[in-house]
Design a protein around this motif. Structure first.
Motif, PDB file in Angstrom:
ATOM      1  N   PHE A 129       0.824  -1.206   0.000  1.00 10.40           N
ATOM      2  CA  PHE A 129       0.000   0.000   0.000  1.00 10.40           C
ATOM      3  C   PHE A 129       0.866   1.267   0.000  1.00 10.40           C
ATOM      4  CE2 PHE A 129      -1.481   3.408   2.781  1.00 10.40           C
ATOM      5  CZ  PHE A 129      -2.600   3.849   2.095  1.00 10.40           C
ATOM      6  N   SER A 130       1.931   1.260   0.775  1.00  7.87           N
ATOM      7  CA  SER A 130       2.779   2.443   0.916  1.00  7.87           C
ATOM      8  C   SER A 130       3.394   2.888  -0.402  1.00  7.87           C
ATOM      9  CB  SER A 130       3.892   2.165   1.943  1.00  7.87           C
ATOM     10  OG  SER A 130       3.342   1.817   3.199  1.00  7.87           O
ATOM     11  N   LEU A 131       3.467   1.984  -1.386  1.00  3.94           N
ATOM     12  CA  LEU A 131       4.082   2.295  -2.683  1.00  3.94           C
ATOM     13  C   LEU A 131       3.082   2.820  -3.703  1.00  3.94           C
ATOM     14  CD1 LEU A 131       6.358  -0.885  -2.905  1.00  3.94           C
ATOM     15  CD2 LEU A 131       7.063   1.429  -2.258  1.00  3.94           C
ATOM     16  N   GLN A 132       1.807   2.924  -3.327  1.00  2.00           N
ATOM     17  CA  GLN A 132       0.781   3.354  -4.272  1.00  2.00           C
ATOM     18  C   GLN A 132       0.818   4.872  -4.493  1.00  2.00           C
ATOM     19  OE1 GLN A 132      -0.961   0.833  -5.821  1.00  2.00           O
ATOM     20  NE2 GLN A 132       0.512  -0.305  -4.555  1.00  2.00           N
ATOM     21  N   HIS A 133       0.313   5.284  -5.665  1.00  2.00           N
ATOM     22  CA  HIS A 133       0.250   6.710  -5.981  1.00  2.00           C
ATOM     23  C   HIS A 133      -1.099   7.097  -6.587  1.00  2.00           C
ATOM     24  CE1 HIS A 133       4.458   7.494  -5.068  1.00  2.00           C
ATOM     25  NE2 HIS A 133       4.741   6.357  -5.684  1.00  2.00           N
ATOM     26  N   ALA A 134      -2.099   6.219  -6.464  1.00  2.00           N
ATOM     27  CA  ALA A 134      -3.438   6.499  -6.976  1.00  2.00           C
ATOM     28  C   ALA A 134      -4.466   6.170  -5.901  1.00  2.00           C
ATOM     29  CB  ALA A 134      -3.708   5.687  -8.243  1.00  2.00           C
ATOM     30  N   LEU A 135      -5.563   6.909  -5.902  1.00  6.22           N
ATOM     31  CA  LEU A 135      -6.535   6.807  -4.820  1.00  6.22           C
ATOM     32  C   LEU A 135      -7.319   5.496  -4.858  1.00  6.22           C
ATOM     33  CD1 LEU A 135      -7.526   8.423  -2.424  1.00  6.22           C
ATOM     34  CD2 LEU A 135      -9.230   9.497  -3.903  1.00  6.22           C
ATOM     35  N   LEU A 136      -7.752   5.054  -6.029  1.00  7.65           N
ATOM     36  CA  LEU A 136      -8.584   3.859  -6.124  1.00  7.65           C
ATOM     37  C   LEU A 136      -7.867   2.604  -5.613  1.00  7.65           C
ATOM     38  CD1 LEU A 136     -11.408   2.951  -6.910  1.00  7.65           C
ATOM     39  CD2 LEU A 136     -10.564   2.495  -9.231  1.00  7.65           C
ATOM     40  N   PRO A 137      -6.618   2.331  -6.060  1.00 10.15           N
ATOM     41  CA  PRO A 137      -5.909   1.176  -5.486  1.00 10.15           C
ATOM     42  C   PRO A 137      -5.694   1.309  -3.981  1.00 10.15           C
ATOM     43  CG  PRO A 137      -4.813   1.944  -7.481  1.00 10.15           C
ATOM     44  CD  PRO A 137      -5.836   2.964  -7.137  1.00 10.15           C
ATOM     45  N   ALA A 138      -5.490   2.536  -3.505  1.00 10.30           N
ATOM     46  CA  ALA A 138      -5.301   2.743  -2.063  1.00 10.30           C
ATOM     47  C   ALA A 138      -6.544   2.318  -1.291  1.00 10.30           C
ATOM     48  CB  ALA A 138      -4.971   4.209  -1.778  1.00 10.30           C
ATOM     49  N   TYR A 139      -7.719   2.719  -1.789  1.00 11.46           N
ATOM     50  CA  TYR A 139      -8.968   2.303  -1.142  1.00 11.46           C
ATOM     51  C   TYR A 139      -9.096   0.783  -1.128  1.00 11.46           C
ATOM     52  CZ  TYR A 139     -11.231   6.898  -0.693  1.00 11.46           C
ATOM     53  OH  TYR A 139     -11.578   8.164  -0.309  1.00 11.46           O
ATOM     54  N   ALA A 140      -8.805   0.151  -2.264  1.00 10.58           N
ATOM     55  CA  ALA A 140      -8.963  -1.300  -2.378  1.00 10.58           C
ATOM     56  C   ALA A 140      -8.027  -2.043  -1.423  1.00 10.58           C
ATOM     57  CB  ALA A 140      -8.711  -1.736  -3.826  1.00 10.58           C
ATOM     58  N   ILE A 141      -6.777  -1.593  -1.340  1.00  8.97           N
ATOM     59  CA  ILE A 141      -5.809  -2.286  -0.482  1.00  8.97           C
ATOM     60  C   ILE A 141      -6.153  -2.090   0.992  1.00  8.97           C
ATOM     61  CG2 ILE A 141      -3.375  -2.426   0.192  1.00  8.97           C
ATOM     62  CD1 ILE A 141      -2.681  -1.572  -2.681  1.00  8.97           C
ATOM     63  N   LEU A 142      -6.613  -0.889   1.355  1.00  9.16           N
ATOM     64  CA  LEU A 142      -6.993  -0.671   2.750  1.00  9.16           C
ATOM     65  C   LEU A 142      -8.222  -1.492   3.133  1.00  9.16           C
ATOM     66  CD1 LEU A 142      -6.332   3.143   3.129  1.00  9.16           C
ATOM     67  CD2 LEU A 142      -5.125   1.283   4.271  1.00  9.16           C
ATOM     68  N   LEU A 143      -9.143  -1.676   2.200  1.00 11.33           N
ATOM     69  CA  LEU A 143     -10.281  -2.565   2.458  1.00 11.33           C
ATOM     70  C   LEU A 143      -9.782  -3.988   2.711  1.00 11.33           C
ATOM     71  CD1 LEU A 143     -13.410  -2.858   2.497  1.00 11.33           C
ATOM     72  CD2 LEU A 143     -13.267  -3.404   0.066  1.00 11.33           C
ATOM     73  N   LEU A 144      -8.807  -4.427   1.916  1.00  7.01           N
ATOM     74  CA  LEU A 144      -8.211  -5.757   2.106  1.00  7.01           C
ATOM     75  C   LEU A 144      -7.494  -5.855   3.439  1.00  7.01           C
ATOM     76  CD1 LEU A 144      -7.378  -8.564   1.053  1.00  7.01           C
ATOM     77  CD2 LEU A 144      -5.402  -7.455  -0.061  1.00  7.01           C
ATOM     78  N   ILE A 145      -6.757  -4.806   3.812  1.00  6.31           N
ATOM     79  CA  ILE A 145      -6.053  -4.806   5.101  1.00  6.31           C
ATOM     80  C   ILE A 145      -7.054  -4.953   6.245  1.00  6.31           C
ATOM     81  CG2 ILE A 145      -4.742  -3.332   6.704  1.00  6.31           C
ATOM     82  CD1 ILE A 145      -3.253  -2.221   4.246  1.00  6.31           C
ATOM     83  N   GLY A 146      -8.173  -4.225   6.159  1.00  4.53           N
ATOM     84  CA  GLY A 146      -9.195  -4.350   7.184  1.00  4.53           C
ATOM     85  C   GLY A 146      -9.790  -5.748   7.238  1.00  4.53           C
ATOM     86  N   LEU A 147     -10.067  -6.335   6.075  1.00  4.37           N
ATOM     87  CA  LEU A 147     -10.621  -7.692   6.022  1.00  4.37           C
ATOM     88  C   LEU A 147      -9.665  -8.695   6.665  1.00  4.37           C
ATOM     89  CD1 LEU A 147     -12.591  -9.216   3.104  1.00  4.37           C
ATOM     90  CD2 LEU A 147     -10.826 -10.565   4.228  1.00  4.37           C
ATOM     91  N   LEU A 148      -8.390  -8.597   6.306  1.00  2.74           N
ATOM     92  CA  LEU A 148      -7.384  -9.473   6.911  1.00  2.74           C
ATOM     93  C   LEU A 148      -7.296  -9.243   8.416  1.00  2.74           C
ATOM     94  CD1 LEU A 148      -4.574  -9.064   4.219  1.00  2.74           C
ATOM     95  CD2 LEU A 148      -5.892 -11.158   4.654  1.00  2.74           C
ATOM     96  N   GLY A 149      -7.414  -7.961   8.827  1.00  2.48           N
ATOM     97  CA  GLY A 149      -7.332  -7.637  10.240  1.00  2.48           C
ATOM     98  C   GLY A 149      -8.470  -8.229  11.041  1.00  2.48           C
TER      99      GLY A 149
END
Length: 397
Positions: free
Chosen positions: A299-319
């Motif tokens: 996630f830290s390497l992203q530079h676009a908003l849409l992928p950032a949202y998707a990865i954070l949703l995944l991080i929450g699901l894993l959490g």
């Protein structure tokens, strides 16, 4: 003498409605106030490394008062304890509005939160019983998640409109929580006549800590949940600095939207864990913990908003998938040894200590000038390695 009131006939009794309303408003205020105060620090040109200190003084209150707040909740009517605790939050928010140092005001909010926590969970068993207690806990958690989502977003949006007004609205929300607490029936004291001597109180608490730490299963759960929540609160602050650097967005609202995606994911992950993991198969949650670290680094390497949202949703699901089984394991084993209440108090101490340490390391990394993207990647890698080490240790045990 307090009047004993047990309203077990209806899940939606007057008392339960008041508790759920107070919890929603209190949690909403906590999350909105954090982002409003962060906006104030930015507006008043506090250094970036000072932002995590705000959360550190908050969790520090949990640690300092951990041996005592459980007894306070049991020695007075819990509705009144919740009212006084929300009153302290109101005082803290109002003091920031009137120009008192924000770190002092936020410390008052932390003290109120520390006192509020055991009372809000303990009162449920005094208002409902049996299968209704499970449903009551579900209502409490649903109210909390909704408050986190809405409060976080409101804090950022209002701060973009007017920082001082956003702080004032947070104070008004806390006042609403105090008013809701007044609607809770005056319940009997759970454990009257306890000793208020410092030594016996602390000895009892730290004896419970020792019992849980010596047990392999509860130690495994304590370490896992502490790592998770320490990482979660650090990610919240990482987003505040990451958004303008990686995405070029300088408002206060975007980091709150991104945090909200994590909360949504946690709800989904918790539901998945309830279906796929039991106390006998807790180890199934460990790969999800490792993947959290990998996802944070990516996630830290992203530079676009849409992928950032998707990865954070995944991080929450894993959490959610990772932490819910560990919580259940601690509650079950803790209930058999030191009691569920003591187990939760010890867990709170462990989680807030981890938050304090991780936020301290994060603040230090920012202060010495490590780029925020590098901090995020390093943080994710270290978290993945820590969970891997915990899993290996558990398998060998």
């Amino acid at each position: 003498m307090s009047e004993s009131v047990h309203t077990n006939t209806s899940l939606w009794s007057k008392g339960m409605k008041a508790v759920i309303a107070a919890q929603f408003l209190s949690a909403f205020g906590d999350n909105a106030l954090l982002f409003a105060t962060l906006a104030l620090l930015k507006a008043e040109f506090y250094p970036d490394w000072s932002q995590p200190i705000l959360q550190m003084v908050f969790v520090g209150a949990y640690i300092v008062f951990a041996p005592f707040v459980g007894q306070v909740a049991d020695s007075f009517p819990k509705g009144r304890v919740m009212m006084v605790a929300n009153g302290l939050k109101l005082l803290g928010a109002a003091s920031i509005c009137f120009g008192i140092n924000p770190f002092i005001g936020y410390t008052l909010v932390g003290i109120g939160a520390a006192a509020y926590s055991p009372a809000k969970y303990g009162i449920l068993g005094e208002l409902v019983t049996g299968d209704k207690l499970v449903k009551a806990n579900g209502l409490m958690e649903s109210s909390t998640i909704a408050a986190i989502l809405l409060g976080s977003m409101a804090g950022g949006i209002l701060a973009d409109w007017h920082v001082l007004a956003s702080l004032g609205i947070c104070a008004v929300v806390y006042a609403g929580a105090v008013a809701a607490n007044l609607m809770i029936p005056r319940l009997a004291v759970a454990r009257p006549g306890q000793s208020w001597r410092f030594t016996p109180m602390t000895r009892s608490f730290f004896n419970a800590c020792s019992v849980l730490w010596r047990n392999g299963e509860t130690r495994f759960s304590l370490v896992g949940t502490s790592l998770f929540w320490g990482a979660g609160v650090t990610l919240r602050f990482l987003l505040v600095l990451w958004v303008p650097v990686a995405l070029g967005i300088t408002d206060n609202a975007t980091p709150t939207y991104l945090n909200a995606m994590v909360a949504v994911g946690i709800v989904a992950g918790a539901g998945l864990a309830a279906r796929l993991v039991t106390l006998e198969t807790v180890a199934r949650c460990m790969p999800a913990g490792i993947l959290i670290g990998v996802a944070v680094a990516f996630f830290s390497l992203q530079h676009a908003l849409l992928p950032a949202y998707a990865i954070l949703l995944l991080i929450g699901l894993l959490g959610g998938f990772f932490v819910v089984p560990l919580n259940a394991l601690l509650q079950e084993r803790g209930k058999q040894t030191v009691g569920a209440g003591n187990a939760i108090a010890v867990q709170n101490l462990g989680e807030n200590t981890a938050m304090l340490l991780m936020l301290g390391l994060y603040s230090l990394a920012v202060k010495v000038g490590i780029p925020v993207v590098g901090v995020g990647v390093g943080f994710g890698v270290i978290f993945a390695l820590a969970i891997t080490a915990l899993w290996i240790w558990q398998r060998r045990r």
